[in-house]
Design a protein around this motif. Structure first.
Motif, mmCIF file in Angstrom:
data_model
loop_
_atom_site.group_PDB
_atom_site.id
_atom_site.type_symbol
_atom_site.label_atom_id
_atom_site.label_comp_id
_atom_site.label_asym_id
_atom_site.label_seq_id
_atom_site.Cartn_x
_atom_site.Cartn_y
_atom_site.Cartn_z
ATOM 1 N N VAL A 153 0.848 -1.188 0.000
ATOM 2 C CA VAL A 153 0.000 0.000 0.000
ATOM 3 C C VAL A 153 0.885 1.241 0.000
ATOM 4 C CG1 VAL A 153 -1.935 -1.114 1.183
ATOM 5 C CG2 VAL A 153 -0.161 0.033 2.533
ATOM 6 N N ARG A 154 0.271 2.345 -0.326
ATOM 7 C CA ARG A 154 0.940 3.639 -0.232
ATOM 8 C C ARG A 154 0.530 4.232 1.106
ATOM 9 N NH1 ARG A 154 -1.690 5.487 -5.850
ATOM 10 N NH2 ARG A 154 -3.479 5.154 -4.502
ATOM 11 N N VAL A 155 1.498 4.755 1.842
ATOM 12 C CA VAL A 155 1.187 5.349 3.135
ATOM 13 C C VAL A 155 1.798 6.745 3.211
ATOM 14 C CG1 VAL A 155 3.156 4.255 4.295
ATOM 15 C CG2 VAL A 155 1.226 5.012 5.653
ATOM 16 N N THR A 156 1.022 7.659 3.765
ATOM 17 C CA THR A 156 1.468 9.025 4.006
ATOM 18 C C THR A 156 1.332 9.295 5.501
ATOM 19 O OG1 THR A 156 0.658 9.697 1.832
ATOM 20 C CG2 THR A 156 1.078 11.450 3.427
ATOM 21 N N TYR A 157 2.367 9.909 6.066
ATOM 22 C CA TYR A 157 2.374 10.247 7.490
ATOM 23 C C TYR A 157 2.390 11.761 7.652
ATOM 24 C CZ TYR A 157 4.125 5.459 8.093
ATOM 25 O OH TYR A 157 4.284 4.104 8.061
ATOM 26 N N GLY A 158 1.532 12.266 8.509
ATOM 27 C CA GLY A 158 1.600 13.655 8.973
ATOM 28 C C GLY A 158 2.072 13.608 10.414
ATOM 29 N N MET A 159 3.183 14.250 10.690
ATOM 30 C CA MET A 159 3.803 14.161 12.023
ATOM 31 C C MET A 159 3.809 15.541 12.687
ATOM 32 S SD MET A 159 4.813 10.892 11.822
ATOM 33 C CE MET A 159 6.037 10.616 13.098
ATOM 34 N N ARG A 160 3.660 15.536 14.021
ATOM 35 C CA ARG A 160 3.769 16.767 14.804
ATOM 36 C C ARG A 160 4.781 16.541 15.920
ATOM 37 N NH1 ARG A 160 -1.956 17.677 16.816
ATOM 38 N NH2 ARG A 160 -0.857 18.969 18.299
ATOM 39 N N LYS A 161 5.584 17.566 16.160
ATOM 40 C CA LYS A 161 6.531 17.524 17.273
ATOM 41 C C LYS A 161 5.855 18.162 18.473
ATOM 42 C CE LYS A 161 11.456 18.017 17.813
ATOM 43 N NZ LYS A 161 12.644 18.704 17.264
ATOM 44 N N ILE A 162 5.597 17.338 19.489
ATOM 45 C CA ILE A 162 4.900 17.782 20.694
ATOM 46 C C ILE A 162 5.789 17.461 21.888
ATOM 47 C CG2 ILE A 162 2.849 17.471 22.139
ATOM 48 C CD1 ILE A 162 1.359 16.642 19.528
ATOM 49 N N ASP A 163 6.123 18.497 22.663
ATOM 50 C CA ASP A 163 7.007 18.327 23.825
ATOM 51 C C ASP A 163 8.287 17.590 23.441
ATOM 52 O OD1 ASP A 163 5.164 19.643 25.474
ATOM 53 O OD2 ASP A 163 4.125 17.765 25.947
ATOM 54 N N GLY A 164 8.837 17.949 22.275
ATOM 55 C CA GLY A 164 10.112 17.385 21.840
ATOM 56 C C GLY A 164 10.047 16.002 21.212
ATOM 57 N N ARG A 165 8.832 15.432 21.077
ATOM 58 C CA ARG A 165 8.690 14.091 20.493
ATOM 59 C C ARG A 165 7.859 14.159 19.226
ATOM 60 N NH1 ARG A 165 5.614 10.462 23.734
ATOM 61 N NH2 ARG A 165 6.116 8.946 22.154
ATOM 62 N N TRP A 166 8.298 13.441 18.207
ATOM 63 C CA TRP A 166 7.543 13.354 16.970
ATOM 64 C C TRP A 166 6.453 12.300 17.121
ATOM 65 C CZ3 TRP A 166 7.682 16.826 13.313
ATOM 66 C CH2 TRP A 166 8.819 17.607 13.155
ATOM 67 N N LEU A 167 5.209 12.676 16.843
ATOM 68 C CA LEU A 167 4.061 11.773 16.936
ATOM 69 C C LEU A 167 3.292 11.782 15.617
ATOM 70 C CD1 LEU A 167 2.761 12.816 20.472
ATOM 71 C CD2 LEU A 167 4.157 10.810 19.895
ATOM 72 N N ILE A 168 2.631 10.675 15.337
ATOM 73 C CA ILE A 168 1.816 10.566 14.135
ATOM 74 C C ILE A 168 0.475 11.257 14.399
ATOM 75 C CG2 ILE A 168 0.694 8.997 12.505
ATOM 76 C CD1 ILE A 168 2.839 6.863 13.404
#
Length: 148
Positions: free
Chosen positions: A111-126
């Motif tokens: 499959v094709r997968v796209t991730y949108g990530m945010r850095k919250i309190d110094g940690r990258w989360l999906i």
């Protein structure tokens, strides 16, 4: 302007998070997966409904998958990120395969997968993920036998 070293560090951290997701999926470990998503994650997965909203909904989706599999193999290829200060997006190919509860082996599908990530309190989360397969327009069916 972001410094190259910062970019390299963030890129490496983003890749570690996806590696943790792969490990969590292979171990069928919902607790590990829970730590990788924002509380308000929005997921557009290959199975209904059109969207899964929130961490609990995303984990429910994985729990359904795990209920079908005795063993899970998950692989990611060609992962690429574009990184900003506190947001990043990435794309890759991924395949879930393994042995079903009935003992049948399945090679899964790419499959094709796209991730949108945010850095919250110094940690990258999906914060967002989208999984898709190409569509054969004349038949209206997904094409699931392609390989990267």
């Amino acid at each position: 302007m972001r410094m190259f070293k910062d970019f390299q560090t963030d890129d490496a951290e983003l890749r570690k998070q996806i590696d943790k997701a792969v490990e969590g999926l292979r171990a069928k470990d919902l607790e590990t997966l829970k730590q990788l998503y924002t509380t308000d994650v929005v997921s557009f997965d290959v199975e209904p409904p059109l969207q899964h909203v929130g961490r609990a909904a995303k984990l429910e989706n994985w729990a359904r998958v795990f209920s079908l599999f005795e063993t899970v193999t998950y692989e990611v290829r060609d992962l690429t990120f574009t990184v900003g200060d506190d947001v990043a997006f990435g794309h890759a190919f991924a395949r879930l395969s393994g042995t079903l509860k009935n003992g049948a082996a399945t090679s899964g599908m790419w499959v094709r997968v796209t991730y949108g990530m945010r850095k919250i309190d110094g940690r990258w989360l999906i914060a967002h993920d989208q999984v898709s397969v190409p569509l054969d327009i004349p038949s209206g069916k997904g094409v699931v036998d392609l390989e990267p």
